[in-house]
Design an enzyme around this catalytic site. Structure first.
Site, PDB file in Angstrom:
ATOM      1  N   HIS A  17     -72.124 -24.669 -70.829  1.00  0.00           N
ATOM      2  CA  HIS A  17     -73.671 -24.199 -70.885  1.00  0.00           C
ATOM      3  C   HIS A  17     -73.496 -23.415 -69.738  1.00  0.00           C
ATOM      4  O   HIS A  17     -72.647 -22.762 -69.377  1.00  0.00           O
ATOM      5  CB  HIS A  17     -74.439 -25.616 -70.580  1.00  0.00           C
ATOM      6  CG  HIS A  17     -73.899 -26.318 -69.131  1.00  0.00           C
ATOM      7  ND1 HIS A  17     -74.081 -25.699 -67.750  1.00  0.00           N
ATOM      8  CD2 HIS A  17     -73.220 -27.325 -68.792  1.00  0.00           C
ATOM      9  CE1 HIS A  17     -73.423 -26.678 -66.882  1.00  0.00           C
ATOM     10  NE2 HIS A  17     -73.090 -27.638 -67.301  1.00  0.00           N
ATOM     11  N   HIS A  20     -71.261 -23.097 -66.725  1.00  0.00           N
ATOM     12  CA  HIS A  20     -69.766 -22.831 -66.840  1.00  0.00           C
ATOM     13  C   HIS A  20     -69.963 -21.093 -66.803  1.00  0.00           C
ATOM     14  O   HIS A  20     -68.870 -20.653 -66.136  1.00  0.00           O
ATOM     15  CB  HIS A  20     -69.354 -23.330 -67.923  1.00  0.00           C
ATOM     16  CG  HIS A  20     -69.241 -24.755 -67.978  1.00  0.00           C
ATOM     17  ND1 HIS A  20     -70.061 -25.455 -68.863  1.00  0.00           N
ATOM     18  CD2 HIS A  20     -68.945 -25.744 -67.134  1.00  0.00           C
ATOM     19  CE1 HIS A  20     -70.012 -26.735 -68.747  1.00  0.00           C
ATOM     20  NE2 HIS A  20     -69.033 -26.785 -67.504  1.00  0.00           N
ATOM     21  N   CYS A 125     -65.552 -43.087 -60.171  1.00  0.00           N
ATOM     22  CA  CYS A 125     -66.800 -42.449 -60.974  1.00  0.00           C
ATOM     23  C   CYS A 125     -65.772 -41.873 -62.205  1.00  0.00           C
ATOM     24  O   CYS A 125     -65.149 -41.179 -61.944  1.00  0.00           O
ATOM     25  CB  CYS A 125     -67.460 -41.400 -60.293  1.00  0.00           C
ATOM     26  SG  CYS A 125     -68.405 -40.568 -61.370  1.00  0.00           S
ATOM     27  N   CYS A 143     -72.703 -42.671 -57.957  1.00  0.00           N
ATOM     28  CA  CYS A 143     -72.168 -41.420 -57.997  1.00  0.00           C
ATOM     29  C   CYS A 143     -73.446 -40.541 -57.424  1.00  0.00           C
ATOM     30  O   CYS A 143     -74.297 -40.140 -58.114  1.00  0.00           O
ATOM     31  CB  CYS A 143     -71.573 -40.913 -59.171  1.00  0.00           C
ATOM     32  SG  CYS A 143     -71.110 -39.229 -59.177  1.00  0.00           S
TER      33      CYS A 143
HETATM   34  O1  ME8 Z   1     -65.096 -29.938 -62.644  1.00  0.00           O
HETATM   35  N1  ME8 Z   1     -74.121 -24.253 -61.478  1.00  0.00           N
HETATM   36  O2  ME8 Z   1     -65.003 -29.315 -64.601  1.00  0.00           O
HETATM   37  P1  ME8 Z   1     -66.431 -29.260 -65.285  1.00  0.00           P
HETATM   38  C1  ME8 Z   1     -73.181 -23.449 -61.179  1.00  0.00           C
HETATM   39  N2  ME8 Z   1     -62.424 -29.664 -64.795  1.00  0.00           N
HETATM   40  N3  ME8 Z   1     -72.023 -23.831 -61.830  1.00  0.00           N
HETATM   41  C2  ME8 Z   1     -71.692 -24.666 -62.436  1.00  0.00           C
HETATM   42  C3  ME8 Z   1     -72.606 -25.628 -62.998  1.00  0.00           C
HETATM   43  C4  ME8 Z   1     -74.044 -25.202 -62.401  1.00  0.00           C
HETATM   44  N4  ME8 Z   1     -74.964 -26.104 -62.838  1.00  0.00           N
HETATM   45  N5  ME8 Z   1     -72.500 -26.470 -63.982  1.00  0.00           N
HETATM   46  C5  ME8 Z   1     -71.013 -26.157 -63.693  1.00  0.00           C
HETATM   47  C6  ME8 Z   1     -64.236 -29.694 -63.551  1.00  0.00           C
HETATM   48  N6  ME8 Z   1     -70.491 -25.219 -63.194  1.00  0.00           N
HETATM   49  C7  ME8 Z   1     -62.706 -29.882 -63.317  1.00  0.00           C
HETATM   50  C8  ME8 Z   1     -62.573 -28.579 -62.785  1.00  0.00           C
HETATM   51  S1  ME8 Z   1     -60.505 -27.179 -61.735  1.00  0.00           S
HETATM   52  C9  ME8 Z   1     -58.694 -27.357 -61.590  1.00  0.00           C
HETATM   53  C10 ME8 Z   1     -60.968 -28.319 -62.902  1.00  0.00           C
HETATM   54  C11 ME8 Z   1     -69.340 -24.557 -63.300  1.00  0.00           C
HETATM   55  O3  ME8 Z   1     -66.445 -28.978 -66.698  1.00  0.00           O
HETATM   56  C12 ME8 Z   1     -68.770 -24.602 -61.584  1.00  0.00           C
HETATM   57  O4  ME8 Z   1     -67.705 -23.677 -61.505  1.00  0.00           O
HETATM   58  O5  ME8 Z   1     -67.338 -30.173 -64.588  1.00  0.00           O
HETATM   59  C13 ME8 Z   1     -68.381 -25.924 -61.387  1.00  0.00           C
HETATM   60  O6  ME8 Z   1     -67.237 -25.998 -60.311  1.00  0.00           O
HETATM   61  C14 ME8 Z   1     -67.369 -26.134 -62.718  1.00  0.00           C
HETATM   62  O7  ME8 Z   1     -68.325 -25.493 -63.639  1.00  0.00           O
HETATM   63  C15 ME8 Z   1     -67.326 -27.610 -63.143  1.00  0.00           C
HETATM   64  O8  ME8 Z   1     -66.910 -27.696 -64.558  1.00  0.00           O
END
Ligand code: ME8
Length: 501
Positions: A17, A20, A125, A143
């Protein structure tokens, strides 16, 4: 110099979304800008494919975790050209080459004595794939991020001896005050460390979809270890027959949102030390894009589809809007109405019209050739040192402030048009030299400003620079081009948007 920039690797339990896309576009802004500065850039993004969130989602959908991972990883990868992202590699943690490297590194951590066996008891969680400490619990043992009830877990685990790195981490933060930026996030990391570090669970016996521990195949690796290591492992196999680790490690910049700060700012440097590797140089933590008041996320379901937005506005407009509307580093709300308003007032009017007017006037009054003239003293001050200011801001991942620096010039050039009124100068050519000077300054100012904007508006900046007869993409100071180049008119860069049918 080399410049290695990364995004988090995203979970494949659902489709990408805008949240990301936001982190990935931010990394792309930095990568493109550093290339313009002549740096040797490596830009990594990818997907995090192991662990409980994926296992559970696959079960709900009646597919295998690998099938789900393949399907959604493809969607993350397909998004990249759509948002004009110029990553050098896309890592998937289910790649056997990643697994091989992870096993090698974790074996080293084990051999170095940084792993012990123990019993874990506490709150877990399944969506964060994270054990919560008492300090991190939401109301009623929930959480705080996903607003779901936590599970009470008790199990035999291997532990990573994080507590042994307490002093070394404190020293790292003392010696490198900008290791984590912005400062508020640094302080958060320091407070977490000072609060006293506990060993962290490294494996889980119940987990099925994860990598086996190289020294104990009964246990699967806790997903965060396999995930964090992607930043290092990718360098080993991103280029066939070549190991890029020497060339790019330690990474110059890890980008991420604030919810995964602890893993990157506390566990990650310790894990690297445990494996005889250097910690990264810097990490920049941004906020959340919010729709209404809540964080956009897959589980809460208030998601703005980046594909739809791009269909209507184009990817440049999406990139511009995200970094302009929400101050990078902070949380901020976005909306369709906000998009439309910034598109019209700033992109179409401020920038698009400026470009059209300058090109049209050079075309009409000087047969499409930029006159050779001197820099106008009234513009000099506003452009003075802008490349340096802009670069310093992006060194600190201040994406919104850097964009504002460039936009100040856009506004300055619009005022210059109003002040000098080239159409009046052209009426009676009593002072052709003044008209030459004004047209030169406009074309030159537009060239310099557009070069700064390349990372934010890659498509339109490219088109406009082409029309301005500029082939290089290197950043330039006002007056560095003598004029004399041929320009062409272009169709409106940001045409009026039609309301959706
Ligand atoms: O945490 N606003 O993956 P994830 C801004 N796999 N950035 C956002 C966002 C939002 N609403 N939603 C997601 C993980 N992001 C792990 C990470 S790294 C070794 C492993 C972005 O799919 C932002 O960069 O939950 C956030 O930190 C990341 O997507 C989390 O993606």
């Amino acid at each position: 110099m080399s410049y290695y920039v990364t995004t988090p690797i995203y979970y494949v339990n659902a489709e990408p979304h805008l949240g990301h896309a936001y982190s990935t576009m931010a990394a792309d802004v930095l990568a493109r800008h550093m290339r313009q500065r002549g740096e040797d850039v490596f830009f990594l993004t990818g997907t995090d494919e192991h662990g409980e969130p994926i296992e559970n989602a696959a079960e709900r959908e009646g597919v295998t975790p690998q099938e789900l991972a393949d399907r959604n990883a493809a969607k993350f990868e397909e998004l990249l050209p759509i948002i004009d992202v110029t990553n050098d590699f896309f890592i998937r943690t289910s790649d056997p080459r990643h697994a091989e490297k992870v096993a090698e590194i974790m074996q080293r951590v084990y051999d170095n004595g940084w792993v012990t066996k123990g019993t874990y008891e506490g709150w877990y969680c399944p969506r964060c794939a994270d054990f919560k400490t008492e300090r991190e619990l939401g109301p009623g043992n929930t959480c705080p991020i996903h607003e779901i009830a936590l599970e009470q877990e008790r199990e035999e685990n291997w532990f990573f001896r994080l507590s042994a790195f307490q002093e070394r981490l404190e020293k790292l933060y003392e010696e490198r005050p900008d290791f984590v930026i912005p400062e508020v996030r640094r302080n958060e990391a320091v407070a977490f460390i000072k609060g006293g570090l506990e060993d962290v669970s490294l494996s889980r016996p119940k987990l099925k979809w994860g990598m086996p521990l190289p020294w104990d195949s009964d246990q699967r690796m806790y997903v965060w270890f396999d995930a964090l290591l992607n930043y290092v492992t990718a360098l080993g196999f991103a280029r066939e027959g070549e190991d890029l680790t020497e060339r790019y490690w330690p990474a110059d910049m890890h980008l991420m949102a604030k919810e995964i700060l602890k893993f990157h700012a506390v566990i990650w440097p310790a894990l690297l030390w445990a494996a005889d590797l250097e910690p990264p140089k810097r990490m920049a933590i941004h906020g959340f894009l919010l729709m209404g008041e809540k964080k956009m996320s897959k589980s809460l379901g208030n998601v703005l589809d980046p594909f739809e937005v791009i269909d209507r506005f184009g990817s440049d407009a999406l990139r511009f809007y995200c970094f302009r509307e929400v101050s990078f580093g902070q949380d901020g709300s976005i909306s369709t109405a906000g998009f439309e308003s910034r598109y019209e007032t700033e992109l179409a009017n401020d920038f698009g019209n400026l470009a059209s007017r300058v090109l049209a006037m050079v075309d009409r009054y000087r047969a499409g050739v930029v006159p050779k003239a001197a820099i106008d003293a009234v513009l000099e001050e506003d452009f003075e040192g802008v490349v340096e200011r802009f670069s310093e801001l992006l060194d600190r991942a201040e994406l919104t402030q850097a964009l504002e620096e460039a936009w100040k010039l856009v506004r300055r050039l619009n005022r210059y048009v109003e002040e000098t009124k080239p159409w009046e100068l052209a009426k009676d050519e009593a002072d052709p030299e003044r008209l030459d000077e004004v047209l030169y300054n406009l074309a030159e100012g537009l060239r310099v400003t557009t070069l700064l904007l390349v990372p934010y508006l890659p498509r339109s900046a490219d088109q406009l620079l082409g029309a301005l007869g500029e082939e290089s993409r290197a950043l330039a100071e006002l007056g560095s081009h003598p004029g004399g180049q041929k320009v062409e008119r272009v169709p409106p860069l940001f045409p009026k948007i039609e309301p959706p049918a």
